[in-house]
Design a protein around this motif. Structure first.
Motif, PDB file in Angstrom:
ATOM      1  N   VAL A  20       0.923  -1.319  -0.043  1.00 41.10           N
ATOM      2  CA  VAL A  20       0.079   0.123  -0.143  1.00 41.10           C
ATOM      3  C   VAL A  20       0.846   1.338  -0.009  1.00 41.10           C
ATOM      4  O   VAL A  20       1.798   1.198   0.803  1.00 41.10           O
ATOM      5  CB  VAL A  20      -0.842  -0.087   1.307  1.00 41.10           C
ATOM      6  CG1 VAL A  20      -1.625   1.209   1.250  1.00 41.10           C
ATOM      7  CG2 VAL A  20      -1.840  -1.178   1.034  1.00 41.10           C
ATOM      8  N   ALA A  25      -3.160   5.954  -0.036  1.00 41.61           N
ATOM      9  CA  ALA A  25      -4.214   5.846   0.829  1.00 41.61           C
ATOM     10  C   ALA A  25      -4.818   7.205   1.242  1.00 41.61           C
ATOM     11  O   ALA A  25      -5.984   7.165   1.688  1.00 41.61           O
ATOM     12  CB  ALA A  25      -3.405   4.883   2.011  1.00 41.61           C
ATOM     13  N   THR A  28      -8.309   8.489  -0.653  1.00 42.01           N
ATOM     14  CA  THR A  28      -9.340   7.861  -0.350  1.00 42.01           C
ATOM     15  C   THR A  28     -10.594   8.941  -0.114  1.00 42.01           C
ATOM     16  O   THR A  28     -10.318   9.678   0.735  1.00 42.01           O
ATOM     17  CB  THR A  28      -9.443   7.223   0.726  1.00 42.01           C
ATOM     18  OG1 THR A  28      -8.656   5.779   0.576  1.00 42.01           O
ATOM     19  CG2 THR A  28     -10.877   6.174   1.047  1.00 42.01           C
ATOM     20  N   THR A  68      -6.314   2.541  -0.099  1.00 42.29           N
ATOM     21  CA  THR A  68      -5.697   1.484   0.392  1.00 42.29           C
ATOM     22  C   THR A  68      -5.976   0.117  -0.466  1.00 42.29           C
ATOM     23  O   THR A  68      -5.245  -0.797  -0.538  1.00 42.29           O
ATOM     24  CB  THR A  68      -6.508   1.302   1.796  1.00 42.29           C
ATOM     25  OG1 THR A  68      -6.240   2.603   2.602  1.00 42.29           O
ATOM     26  CG2 THR A  68      -5.925   0.238   2.590  1.00 42.29           C
ATOM     27  N   ASP A  69      -7.130   0.113  -1.183  1.00 38.76           N
ATOM     28  CA  ASP A  69      -7.745  -1.206  -1.907  1.00 38.76           C
ATOM     29  C   ASP A  69      -8.181  -0.597  -3.038  1.00 38.76           C
ATOM     30  O   ASP A  69      -9.505  -0.425  -2.982  1.00 38.76           O
ATOM     31  CB  ASP A  69      -8.696  -1.896  -0.999  1.00 38.76           C
ATOM     32  CG  ASP A  69      -8.891  -3.072  -1.644  1.00 38.76           C
ATOM     33  OD1 ASP A  69      -8.560  -3.324  -2.827  1.00 38.76           O
ATOM     34  OD2 ASP A  69     -10.247  -3.837  -1.232  1.00 38.76           O
TER      35      ASP A  69
END
Length: 203
Positions: A20, A25, A28, A68-69
């Motif tokens: 990551v 991140a 987001t 993050t994802d």
């Protein structure tokens, strides 16, 4: 836009193999595409010897980014067909007409993401459904994350650019004319170009 798409097993595994990035991140959130600083364009071969370039001046869209994802992110884009601009009025009118886009009956071209993956570094692949006229087909776009910044008005911005190639006949855009020397007036293959600037929506 690499931070886009519905999570699936394959893309989730791909994302899990990459560390990551803290900078990603922090991005987001929800974003609105800024049409004044974005470009949705295309390039197509004309008369077998040169390229015609055009763009759509009117478009709007949203991004939901999960740094993050990335596979949990999503994107949507609506493009107003009547805003097509190739620099030649008669050609633009032809594109708006029934031979091509039939803008009066089908005013919008839309894209809705379905999945995405981070390919490595700042490169991503987004896949979704592209609808032109009454035809919907999958489209994958490779994009590069250009960075993030706070502009002079205090807006948090992100930027992406990328491209994809399609066969226009797959979406029912089949008009053409034969050339005396052989070949056709307009190639079937079209390159789509995306240069996106999006502003974060205040929480």
């Amino acid at each position: 836009m690499g931070l886009f798409g519905r999570k699936n097993t394959e893309s989730a595994v791909a994302t899990a193999t990459l560390p990551v990035d803290p900078a990603l991140a922090a991005l987001t959130g929800e974003y609105t595409i800024d049409p004044a600083h974005s470009s949705i364009g295309f390039t197509v071969r004309h008369a077998m010897v040169t390229n015609v370039r055009g763009s759509f001046a009117e478009h709007e869209g949203t991004l939901k980014l999960d740094g993050t994802d990335p596979s949990a992110s999503s994107a949507s884009l609506d493009v107003r067909i009547a805003s097509v601009d190739t620099g030649i009025g008669d050609r633009d009118d032809h594109l708006r007409g029934s031979d091509f886009f039939d803008a009066e009956r089908f005013p919008l071209m839309t894209f809705r993401s379905t999945e995405a993956e981070r390919l490595g570094g700042d490169t991503y692949r987004i896949t979704g459904d592209l609808t032109i006229k009454d035809v919907t087909r999958p489209l994958s776009i490779d994009l590069e994350f250009n960075g993030a910044a706070t502009d002079v008005y205090g807006n948090e911005r992100v930027g992406f650019e990328g491209s994809a190639e399609i066969l226009r006949s797959d979406w029912g855009l089949t008009w053409n004319a034969a050339l005396e020397a052989g070949g056709v007036m307009v190639s079937d293959k079209v390159k789509l170009n995306f240069d996106i600037s999006a502003v974060k929506v205040a929480a």
